[in-house]
Design an enzyme around this catalytic site. Structure first.
Site, mmCIF file in Angstrom:
data_model
loop_
_atom_site.group_PDB
_atom_site.id
_atom_site.type_symbol
_atom_site.label_atom_id
_atom_site.label_comp_id
_atom_site.label_asym_id
_atom_site.label_seq_id
_atom_site.Cartn_x
_atom_site.Cartn_y
_atom_site.Cartn_z
ATOM 1 N N ASN A 9 0.865 -1.185 0.000
ATOM 2 C CA ASN A 9 0.000 0.000 0.000
ATOM 3 C C ASN A 9 0.900 1.234 0.000
ATOM 4 O OD1 ASN A 9 -1.825 2.038 0.523
ATOM 5 N ND2 ASN A 9 -2.213 1.440 2.650
ATOM 6 N N LYS A 11 0.000 4.271 -0.156
ATOM 7 C CA LYS A 11 -0.673 5.431 0.445
ATOM 8 C C LYS A 11 -0.528 6.657 -0.484
ATOM 9 C CE LYS A 11 0.387 3.420 4.856
ATOM 10 N NZ LYS A 11 0.261 3.553 6.280
ATOM 11 N N HIS A 93 -9.366 0.831 5.057
ATOM 12 C CA HIS A 93 -8.088 1.061 5.736
ATOM 13 C C HIS A 93 -8.328 2.002 6.918
ATOM 14 C CE1 HIS A 93 -3.976 2.328 6.513
ATOM 15 N NE2 HIS A 93 -3.581 1.265 5.816
ATOM 16 N N GLU A 95 -6.759 4.407 8.006
ATOM 17 C CA GLU A 95 -6.550 5.831 7.718
ATOM 18 C C GLU A 95 -7.778 6.431 7.038
ATOM 19 O OE1 GLU A 95 -2.801 5.421 5.680
ATOM 20 O OE2 GLU A 95 -1.838 4.853 7.559
ATOM 21 N N GLU A 163 -5.073 -5.348 10.592
ATOM 22 C CA GLU A 163 -4.069 -4.310 10.793
ATOM 23 C C GLU A 163 -4.343 -3.555 12.097
ATOM 24 O OE1 GLU A 163 -2.183 -3.017 6.842
ATOM 25 O OE2 GLU A 163 -3.961 -1.809 7.126
ATOM 26 N N GLY A 169 2.761 1.972 10.698
ATOM 27 C CA GLY A 169 3.733 3.055 10.559
ATOM 28 C C GLY A 169 4.473 3.406 11.832
ATOM 29 N N SER A 208 3.645 -2.434 10.212
ATOM 30 C CA SER A 208 5.108 -2.451 10.424
ATOM 31 C C SER A 208 5.763 -3.776 10.060
ATOM 32 C CB SER A 208 5.436 -2.052 11.878
ATOM 33 O OG SER A 208 5.058 -0.721 12.119
HETATM 34 C C1 PEP Z 1 -0.558 0.002 5.935
HETATM 35 O O1 PEP Z 1 -0.561 1.148 5.531
HETATM 36 O O2 PEP Z 1 -1.498 -0.747 5.640
HETATM 37 C C2 PEP Z 1 0.576 -0.481 6.717
HETATM 38 C C3 PEP Z 1 0.516 -1.661 7.218
HETATM 39 O O3 PEP Z 1 1.629 0.399 6.878
HETATM 40 P P1 PEP Z 1 3.077 0.052 7.502
HETATM 41 O O4 PEP Z 1 3.542 -1.244 6.890
HETATM 42 O O5 PEP Z 1 3.938 1.203 7.094
HETATM 43 O O6 PEP Z 1 2.907 -0.065 8.969
#
Ligand code: PEP
Length: 248
Positions: A9, A11, A93, A95, A163, A169, A208
């Site tokens: 992803n 973003k 997601h 976000e 997630e 992040g 992460s």
């Molecule tokens: C994400 O944006 O779905 C995600 C898991 O980000 P990151 O791997 O940077 O934590």
């Protein structure tokens, strides 16, 4: 039985340099490996499809509107994502849930829109840090799953991405035991609702995931791959995650 999937992803990141990274990634893939999906910003979908056309890498959107068309300035429909040549779309997601106040019912409608456009829906769920600290973590995740997932899901049309919001992040990840417990609960729930088809729906871990922790996370039986943010932006970071998945 379930094909593993490494999904990236990007973003709100994407420029000529990242398209070079995508080209490098696409060129490095053997024909037989885990499924690979990259989800760039909507502006780069067509270009990403072109760059990856002779490779096993597939392209997906990061969101779609629930309606097929209409007065929704700035939004794109699932069919518009499909028209770029993309084959999947992320929905729900955290976000988007936070920035755009998307509720489970909105996300459920987006999954249905994705299916109507013949897109694989990657449905994200996950708890906040406070919810992880409390006694009802699994119940909260289960409720989110139940309310965001329409009837009729199959292994061909739906992927679940677990997630934890506090892991996205931040460089922090749940313990392997927490990941196993959560993914096992999601699997049980999918099977309870969809029968044998629930066993075919892939469950990704996201939050992460890095080259350094991927192999351990992929040891969990019900972890079928990863949804990766930051570490999907560079081929040199994403490739070791794909390789770890191939070996799992
Ligand atoms: C994400 O944006 O779905 C995600 C898991 O980000 P990151 O791997 O940077 O934590």
């Amino acid at each position: 039985m379930r094909r593993s999937l490494a999904a990236g992803n990007w973003k709100m990141n994407g420029n000529a340099e990242l398209m070079e990274e995508l080209s490098t990634l696409a060129a490095a893939q053997p024909d037989a490996g885990p499924d690979i999906l990259i989800c760039p910003p909507a502006t780069l979908l067509s270009q990403a499809v072109e760059v990856t056309q002779n490779s096993p890498v597939r392209i997906g959107g990061q969101d779609c509107h629930a309606a097929p068309k209409g007065a929704h300035t700035g939004d794109i429909s699932a069919q518009m994502v499909k028209d770029t040549g993309a084959s999947a779309v992320i929905v729900g997601h955290s976000e988007r849930r936070a920035d755009h106040h998307e509720a489970d019912s909105d996300i459920r409608a987006k999954v249905e829109a994705a299916w109507a456009a013949d897109l694989l829906a990657i449905l994200c769920i996950g708890e906040s840090e406070d919810e992880r600290m409390g006694p009802d973590t699994l119940d909260i995740i289960a409720a989110q799953l139940d309310a965001s997932m329409p009837d009729g899901a199959t292994g061909e049309t739906l992927v679940i991405a677990y997630e934890p919001i506090w892991a996205i992040g931040t460089g922090r990840v749940p313990t392997l035991e927490q990941i196993i417990e959560t993914h096992d609960m999601i699997r049980d729930r999918l099977v309870a609702r969809f029968g044998a088809e629930g066993d075919k729906i892939r469950i990704l871990y996201g939050g992460s995931v890095k080259p350094t922790n991927a192999a351990e996370i992929f040891t969990a039986q019900n972890v079928d791959g990863a949804l990766v943010g930051g570490a999907s932006l560079k081929a040199a970071d994403f490739q070791p995650i794909i390789d770890a998945l191939a070996k799992a």
